[in-house]
Design a protein around this motif. Structure first.
Motif, PDB file in Angstrom:
ATOM      1  N   PHE A 194      29.989  48.279  49.515  1.00 45.40           N
ATOM      2  CA  PHE A 194      30.714  49.138  48.586  1.00 45.40           C
ATOM      3  C   PHE A 194      31.795  48.337  47.862  1.00 45.40           C
ATOM      4  CE2 PHE A 194      29.234  52.731  51.334  1.00 45.40           C
ATOM      5  CZ  PHE A 194      28.569  53.422  50.337  1.00 45.40           C
ATOM      6  N   ASN A 195      31.978  48.639  46.598  1.00 46.43           N
ATOM      7  CA  ASN A 195      32.941  47.949  45.747  1.00 46.43           C
ATOM      8  C   ASN A 195      34.273  48.705  45.757  1.00 46.43           C
ATOM      9  OD1 ASN A 195      34.292  46.525  43.768  1.00 46.43           O
ATOM     10  ND2 ASN A 195      33.079  47.349  42.069  1.00 46.43           N
ATOM     11  N   PRO A 196      35.361  48.104  46.297  1.00 44.45           N
ATOM     12  CA  PRO A 196      36.648  48.816  46.348  1.00 44.45           C
ATOM     13  C   PRO A 196      37.280  49.022  44.980  1.00 44.45           C
ATOM     14  CG  PRO A 196      36.907  46.553  47.089  1.00 44.45           C
ATOM     15  CD  PRO A 196      35.433  46.774  46.911  1.00 44.45           C
ATOM     16  N   TYR A 197      36.719  48.408  43.937  1.00 43.38           N
ATOM     17  CA  TYR A 197      37.220  48.606  42.578  1.00 43.38           C
ATOM     18  C   TYR A 197      36.169  49.289  41.701  1.00 43.38           C
ATOM     19  CZ  TYR A 197      40.626  45.238  44.247  1.00 43.38           C
ATOM     20  OH  TYR A 197      41.593  44.600  44.991  1.00 43.38           O
ATOM     21  N   GLY A 198      35.223  49.959  42.345  1.00 39.60           N
ATOM     22  CA  GLY A 198      34.159  50.638  41.627  1.00 39.60           C
ATOM     23  C   GLY A 198      34.475  52.095  41.347  1.00 39.60           C
TER      24      GLY A 198
ATOM     25  N   VAL B 256      35.125  45.395  51.278  1.00 41.99           N
ATOM     26  CA  VAL B 256      35.477  44.017  50.942  1.00 41.99           C
ATOM     27  C   VAL B 256      35.322  43.804  49.441  1.00 41.99           C
ATOM     28  CG1 VAL B 256      34.966  41.587  51.353  1.00 41.99           C
ATOM     29  CG2 VAL B 256      34.706  43.251  53.211  1.00 41.99           C
ATOM     30  N   ALA B 257      36.383  43.333  48.796  1.00 39.77           N
ATOM     31  CA  ALA B 257      36.337  43.054  47.365  1.00 39.77           C
ATOM     32  C   ALA B 257      35.439  41.854  47.091  1.00 39.77           C
ATOM     33  CB  ALA B 257      37.739  42.800  46.828  1.00 39.77           C
ATOM     34  N   LEU B 258      34.804  41.856  45.941  1.00 38.58           N
ATOM     35  CA  LEU B 258      33.885  40.779  45.587  1.00 38.58           C
ATOM     36  C   LEU B 258      34.616  39.436  45.501  1.00 38.58           C
ATOM     37  CD1 LEU B 258      31.103  39.804  44.754  1.00 38.58           C
ATOM     38  CD2 LEU B 258      31.612  40.510  42.413  1.00 38.58           C
TER      39      LEU B 258
ATOM     40  N   LYS C 138      33.740  36.094  47.697  1.00 37.38           N
ATOM     41  CA  LYS C 138      33.444  34.801  47.091  1.00 37.38           C
ATOM     42  C   LYS C 138      34.255  33.689  47.747  1.00 37.38           C
ATOM     43  CE  LYS C 138      31.996  36.315  42.475  1.00 37.38           C
ATOM     44  NZ  LYS C 138      32.336  36.285  41.026  1.00 37.38           N
ATOM     45  N   ASP C 139      35.516  33.964  48.065  1.00 39.24           N
ATOM     46  CA  ASP C 139      36.357  32.965  48.745  1.00 39.24           C
ATOM     47  C   ASP C 139      35.792  32.626  50.114  1.00 39.24           C
ATOM     48  OD1 ASP C 139      38.073  32.844  46.609  1.00 39.24           O
ATOM     49  OD2 ASP C 139      39.472  34.316  47.423  1.00 39.24           O
ATOM     50  N   TRP C 140      35.329  33.644  50.838  1.00 36.14           N
ATOM     51  CA  TRP C 140      34.722  33.393  52.141  1.00 36.14           C
ATOM     52  C   TRP C 140      33.505  32.485  52.006  1.00 36.14           C
ATOM     53  CZ3 TRP C 140      34.597  39.104  54.326  1.00 36.14           C
ATOM     54  CH2 TRP C 140      35.915  39.508  54.590  1.00 36.14           C
TER      55      TRP C 140
END
Length: 249
Positions: free
Chosen positions: A128-132, A153-155, A159-161
């Motif tokens: 799920f997108n937290p900014y969606g 988890v934000a996209l 990406k950093d992970w």
């Protein structure tokens, strides 16, 4: 109510069925041409993302007891997210379908997945997108969503992970460009909004799906100039044929 039952009840709702069909279509298209010997799916509900994949040995892992998930299945195993019961570099494909939302430390699971994946192995996720479009519904009582207090988890964070673990994101797509409305009638009335939102607000999809590859470390040359050719004569001029003949006379 257990976590598994929450997902089961939500996916029996009109909104849940619509998203499940959309995700299944995306998984089928992106898993069809992935080959290898072993594939693993980790998912908190009854879902077969590997049905369109041609890998022979397929296994389904769960982090909790779910009767609906294990009923009649001989390839489902209850495991711990802290330590997957698999050797390092042994799996060709891992699918994580909405599993990060159920964990307090999703990064630890990603480290385990990186460990068990072979070099050039594939990781496919949905989250799920937290900014969606659906994120605002988490702050209301009647939200029509599962696990509203869970870790979305934000996209950018994901990406950093991946960068830290040498995992390369090679493809992806946002899904569910429609409001979190649990009414088929209103879903049809607002269907015309989807194309516009997808075009003008492409990162507001309620769910993001990613295709990731575990890259192999490349070789490092000790001397960077090992392949650089050096001029044998430098800037010295070479005598011409006419000069040579003149000297002979």
């Amino acid at each position: 109510m257990g976590t598994e039952n929450i997902w089961k009840n939500w996916f029996s709702s009109p909104l849940g069925r619509k998203l499940l069909a959309e995700e299944k279509d995306w998984f089928d298209k992106n898993l069809e041409d992935i080959f290898g010997y072993h594939a693993v799916q980790i998912c908190p509900y009854s879902f077969d993302s590997l049905s369109n994949n041609r890998i022979v040995y397929k296994y389904r892992f769960s982090f909790g007891l779910c009767e609906d998930l294990i009923d009649g299945q001989d390839n489902v195993f209850i495991v711990s997210p802290e330590a997957l019961p698999l050797p390092s570099d042994s799996v060709d494909l891992v699918v994580l379908a909405h599993i990060f939302e159920t964990l307090k430390e999703p990064h630890s699971l990603l480290r385990e997945v990186e460990r068990v994946l072979r070099s050039e192995g594939k990781l496919i996720i949905s989250s799920f997108n937290p900014y969606g479009l659906w994120a605002i519904n988490r702050y209301f009582n009647d939200v029509n969503l599962p696990l509203t207090s869970a870790n979305w988890v934000a996209l950018a964070r994901f990406k950093d992970w991946c960068k830290l673990l040498d995992l390369e994101i090679v493809g992806g797509e946002f899904l569910a460009f429609y409001p979190a409305i649990n009414s088929p009638k209103w879903q049809k009335r607002l269907a015309w909004l989807q194309n516009g939102v997808r075009r003008w607000l492409p990162t507001t999809g309620a769910v993001y799906c990613l295709s990731i590859i575990k890259r192999r470390e490349g070789m490092k040359l000790l001397k960077s100039d090992i392949w650089v050719s050096k001029a044998k004569f430098g800037k010295k001029t070479v005598p011409s044929v006419s000069t040579f003949c003149t000297e002979k006379k």
